[in-house]
Scaffold this motif. Structure first.
Motif, PDB file in Angstrom:
ATOM      1  N   TRP A 117      85.182  21.305 -47.259  1.00  0.00           N
ATOM      2  CA  TRP A 117      84.917  21.581 -45.845  1.00  0.00           C
ATOM      3  C   TRP A 117      83.935  20.552 -45.299  1.00  0.00           C
ATOM      4  N   GLN A 118      84.226  20.033 -44.093  1.00  0.00           N
ATOM      5  CA  GLN A 118      83.346  19.056 -43.467  1.00  0.00           C
ATOM      6  C   GLN A 118      82.642  19.676 -42.267  1.00  0.00           C
ATOM      7  N   LEU A 119      81.337  19.457 -42.190  1.00  0.00           N
ATOM      8  CA  LEU A 119      80.538  19.935 -41.064  1.00  0.00           C
ATOM      9  C   LEU A 119      80.953  19.191 -39.800  1.00  0.00           C
ATOM     10  N   VAL A 120      81.290  19.937 -38.735  1.00  0.00           N
ATOM     11  CA  VAL A 120      81.707  19.296 -37.489  1.00  0.00           C
ATOM     12  C   VAL A 120      80.814  19.660 -36.300  1.00  0.00           C
ATOM     13  N   LYS A 121      80.025  20.751 -36.444  1.00  0.00           N
ATOM     14  CA  LYS A 121      79.192  21.180 -35.324  1.00  0.00           C
ATOM     15  C   LYS A 121      78.052  22.044 -35.836  1.00  0.00           C
ATOM     16  N   SER A 122      76.899  21.940 -35.158  1.00  0.00           N
ATOM     17  CA  SER A 122      75.741  22.753 -35.512  1.00  0.00           C
ATOM     18  C   SER A 122      75.056  23.226 -34.236  1.00  0.00           C
ATOM     19  N   SER A 123      74.516  24.431 -34.276  1.00  0.00           N
ATOM     20  CA  SER A 123      73.806  24.953 -33.109  1.00  0.00           C
ATOM     21  C   SER A 123      72.457  24.251 -32.926  1.00  0.00           C
ATOM     22  N   LYS A 124      72.054  23.409 -33.872  1.00  0.00           N
ATOM     23  CA  LYS A 124      70.815  22.643 -33.749  1.00  0.00           C
ATOM     24  C   LYS A 124      70.981  21.472 -32.785  1.00  0.00           C
ATOM     25  N   GLY A 125      72.220  21.199 -32.363  1.00  0.00           N
ATOM     26  CA  GLY A 125      72.475  20.087 -31.448  1.00  0.00           C
ATOM     27  C   GLY A 125      73.533  19.159 -32.012  1.00  0.00           C
ATOM     28  N   ASP A 126      73.709  18.030 -31.352  1.00  0.00           N
ATOM     29  CA  ASP A 126      74.706  17.058 -31.788  1.00  0.00           C
ATOM     30  C   ASP A 126      74.380  16.566 -33.195  1.00  0.00           C
ATOM     31  N   LEU A 127      75.427  16.360 -33.968  1.00  0.00           N
ATOM     32  CA  LEU A 127      75.239  15.805 -35.305  1.00  0.00           C
ATOM     33  C   LEU A 127      74.849  14.339 -35.175  1.00  0.00           C
ATOM     34  N   PRO A 128      73.962  13.860 -36.036  1.00  0.00           N
ATOM     35  CA  PRO A 128      73.581  12.447 -35.977  1.00  0.00           C
ATOM     36  C   PRO A 128      74.791  11.538 -36.179  1.00  0.00           C
ATOM     37  N   ALA A 129      74.800  10.413 -35.484  1.00  0.00           N
ATOM     38  CA  ALA A 129      75.901   9.456 -35.610  1.00  0.00           C
ATOM     39  C   ALA A 129      76.031   9.007 -37.060  1.00  0.00           C
ATOM     40  N   GLY A 130      77.249   8.959 -37.539  1.00  0.00           N
ATOM     41  CA  GLY A 130      77.516   8.494 -38.892  1.00  0.00           C
ATOM     42  C   GLY A 130      77.292   9.519 -39.993  1.00  0.00           C
ATOM     43  N   LEU A 131      76.910  10.728 -39.629  1.00  0.00           N
ATOM     44  CA  LEU A 131      76.674  11.761 -40.639  1.00  0.00           C
ATOM     45  C   LEU A 131      77.996  12.306 -41.173  1.00  0.00           C
ATOM     46  N   VAL A 132      78.109  12.355 -42.484  1.00  0.00           N
ATOM     47  CA  VAL A 132      79.232  13.000 -43.147  1.00  0.00           C
ATOM     48  C   VAL A 132      78.623  14.017 -44.111  1.00  0.00           C
ATOM     49  N   ALA A 133      78.884  15.290 -43.854  1.00  0.00           N
ATOM     50  CA  ALA A 133      78.361  16.353 -44.717  1.00  0.00           C
ATOM     51  C   ALA A 133      79.523  17.244 -45.115  1.00  0.00           C
ATOM     52  N   THR A 134      79.730  17.381 -46.425  1.00  0.00           N
ATOM     53  CA  THR A 134      80.822  18.218 -46.910  1.00  0.00           C
ATOM     54  C   THR A 134      80.309  19.201 -47.953  1.00  0.00           C
TER      55      THR A 134
ATOM     56  N   LYS B 226      68.141  31.374 -40.905  1.00  0.00           N
ATOM     57  CA  LYS B 226      67.290  30.856 -39.823  1.00  0.00           C
ATOM     58  C   LYS B 226      68.039  30.830 -38.501  1.00  0.00           C
ATOM     59  N   ASP B 227      69.174  31.531 -38.433  1.00  0.00           N
ATOM     60  CA  ASP B 227      69.990  31.680 -37.233  1.00  0.00           C
ATOM     61  C   ASP B 227      70.606  30.364 -36.744  1.00  0.00           C
ATOM     62  N   VAL B 228      70.934  29.479 -37.688  1.00  0.00           N
ATOM     63  CA  VAL B 228      71.614  28.229 -37.361  1.00  0.00           C
ATOM     64  C   VAL B 228      73.106  28.425 -37.625  1.00  0.00           C
ATOM     65  N   THR B 229      73.914  28.224 -36.582  1.00  0.00           N
ATOM     66  CA  THR B 229      75.363  28.342 -36.711  1.00  0.00           C
ATOM     67  C   THR B 229      75.936  26.969 -37.031  1.00  0.00           C
ATOM     68  N   GLU B 230      76.797  26.927 -38.059  1.00  0.00           N
ATOM     69  CA  GLU B 230      77.452  25.681 -38.426  1.00  0.00           C
ATOM     70  C   GLU B 230      78.951  25.904 -38.499  1.00  0.00           C
ATOM     71  N   GLU B 231      79.693  24.925 -37.983  1.00  0.00           N
ATOM     72  CA  GLU B 231      81.149  24.982 -37.994  1.00  0.00           C
ATOM     73  C   GLU B 231      81.681  23.896 -38.905  1.00  0.00           C
TER      74      GLU B 231
ATOM     75  N   ASP C   4      70.467  29.708 -50.777  1.00  0.00           N
ATOM     76  CA  ASP C   4      70.785  29.610 -49.353  1.00  0.00           C
ATOM     77  C   ASP C   4      71.821  30.694 -49.079  1.00  0.00           C
ATOM     78  N   THR C   5      71.501  31.615 -48.178  1.00  0.00           N
ATOM     79  CA  THR C   5      72.434  32.695 -47.855  1.00  0.00           C
ATOM     80  C   THR C   5      72.876  32.558 -46.411  1.00  0.00           C
ATOM     81  N   ARG C   6      74.175  32.680 -46.215  1.00  0.00           N
ATOM     82  CA  ARG C   6      74.761  32.570 -44.885  1.00  0.00           C
ATOM     83  C   ARG C   6      75.719  33.728 -44.659  1.00  0.00           C
ATOM     84  N   THR C   7      75.911  34.072 -43.409  1.00  0.00           N
ATOM     85  CA  THR C   7      76.888  35.083 -43.029  1.00  0.00           C
ATOM     86  C   THR C   7      78.103  34.370 -42.466  1.00  0.00           C
ATOM     87  N   ILE C   8      79.271  34.727 -42.969  1.00  0.00           N
ATOM     88  CA  ILE C   8      80.501  34.123 -42.461  1.00  0.00           C
ATOM     89  C   ILE C   8      80.903  34.845 -41.177  1.00  0.00           C
ATOM     90  N   LYS C   9      81.007  34.081 -40.099  1.00  0.00           N
ATOM     91  CA  LYS C   9      81.442  34.630 -38.808  1.00  0.00           C
ATOM     92  C   LYS C   9      82.933  34.430 -38.596  1.00  0.00           C
TER      93      LYS C   9
END
Length: 134
Positions: free
Chosen positions: A38-55, A119-124, A101-106
Motif C-alpha cells: 500500500w502506498q500513502l497518497v494523502k494525510s490529514s497533516k497536509g500535502d505530502l512532501p514532494a518526492g515522498l514515497v511511503a509504502t 493522534k487523530d491523523v487520517t492517512e489514505e 503503532d495502533t490505528r483504526t481502519i475507517k
C-alpha cells in the motif's frame, strides 16, 4: 459383509478427514484484503512532501515492511501486524523494537485503505498493483 465394513470404515475416515480440513481457519476477509503493498497518497497533516514515497507491505504470517523514501534518504523498517476488528496494530523490529503503532481502519476495499492513528491523523493508501509474473 467384511467388504462392506471395510468400505464403510474408509468412507467414515474420509469424511472425518475432509471435515477436519474444513475446520482449518482461513484468514478473515479483511486480512485477505489487507495483504499486499500500500502506498500513502494523502494525510490529514497536509500535502505530502514532494518526492515522498511511503509504502507499507502487509505479508501473510503477519509480517510487515515499511519503506520511506524522499530525495536521497531511504528508511526501511520491519515488524509484525495484527488486526482485531477495526484495530490495526504494528509492532516494529530493529532500532524501533517494541514500539507499537495502533490505528483504526475507517475504510478497507481491494484498492483503498484509510486509517486513523491514535493522534487523530487520517492517512489514505492505495494498493500497489504488482506486475503479474509470467
Amino acid at each position: 459383509m467384511s467388504r462392506f465394513t471395510t468400505s464403510l470404515a474408509a468412507l467414515v475416515a474420509l469424511t472425518v478427514s475432509v471435515s477436519a480440513l474444513a475446520q482449518v481457519p482461513e484468514p478473515k476477509d479483511s486480512e485477505k484484503k489487507l495483504v499486499g503493498k500500500w502506498q500513502l497518497v494523502k494525510s490529514s497533516k497536509g500535502d505530502l512532501p514532494a518526492g515522498l514515497v511511503a509504502t507499507i507491505q502487509f505479508e501473510t504470517g503477519n509480517k510487515l515492511k515499511v519503506h520511506i523514501e524522499r530525495a536521497d534518504k531511504k528508511r526501511d523498517v520491519s515488524g509484525t501486524w495484527k488486526l482485531e476488528g477495526k484495530l490495526l496494530t504494528f509492532e516494529y523490529d530493529g532500532p524501533s523494537k517494541g514500539e507499537k503503532d495502533t490505528r483504526t481502519i475507517k475504510k478497507l476495499t481491494d484498492d483503498d485503505l484509510v486509517t486513523v492513528s491514535e493522534k487523530d491523523v487520517t492517512e489514505e493508501f492505495k494498493k500497489v498493483k504488482e506486475p503479474k509474473k509470467k
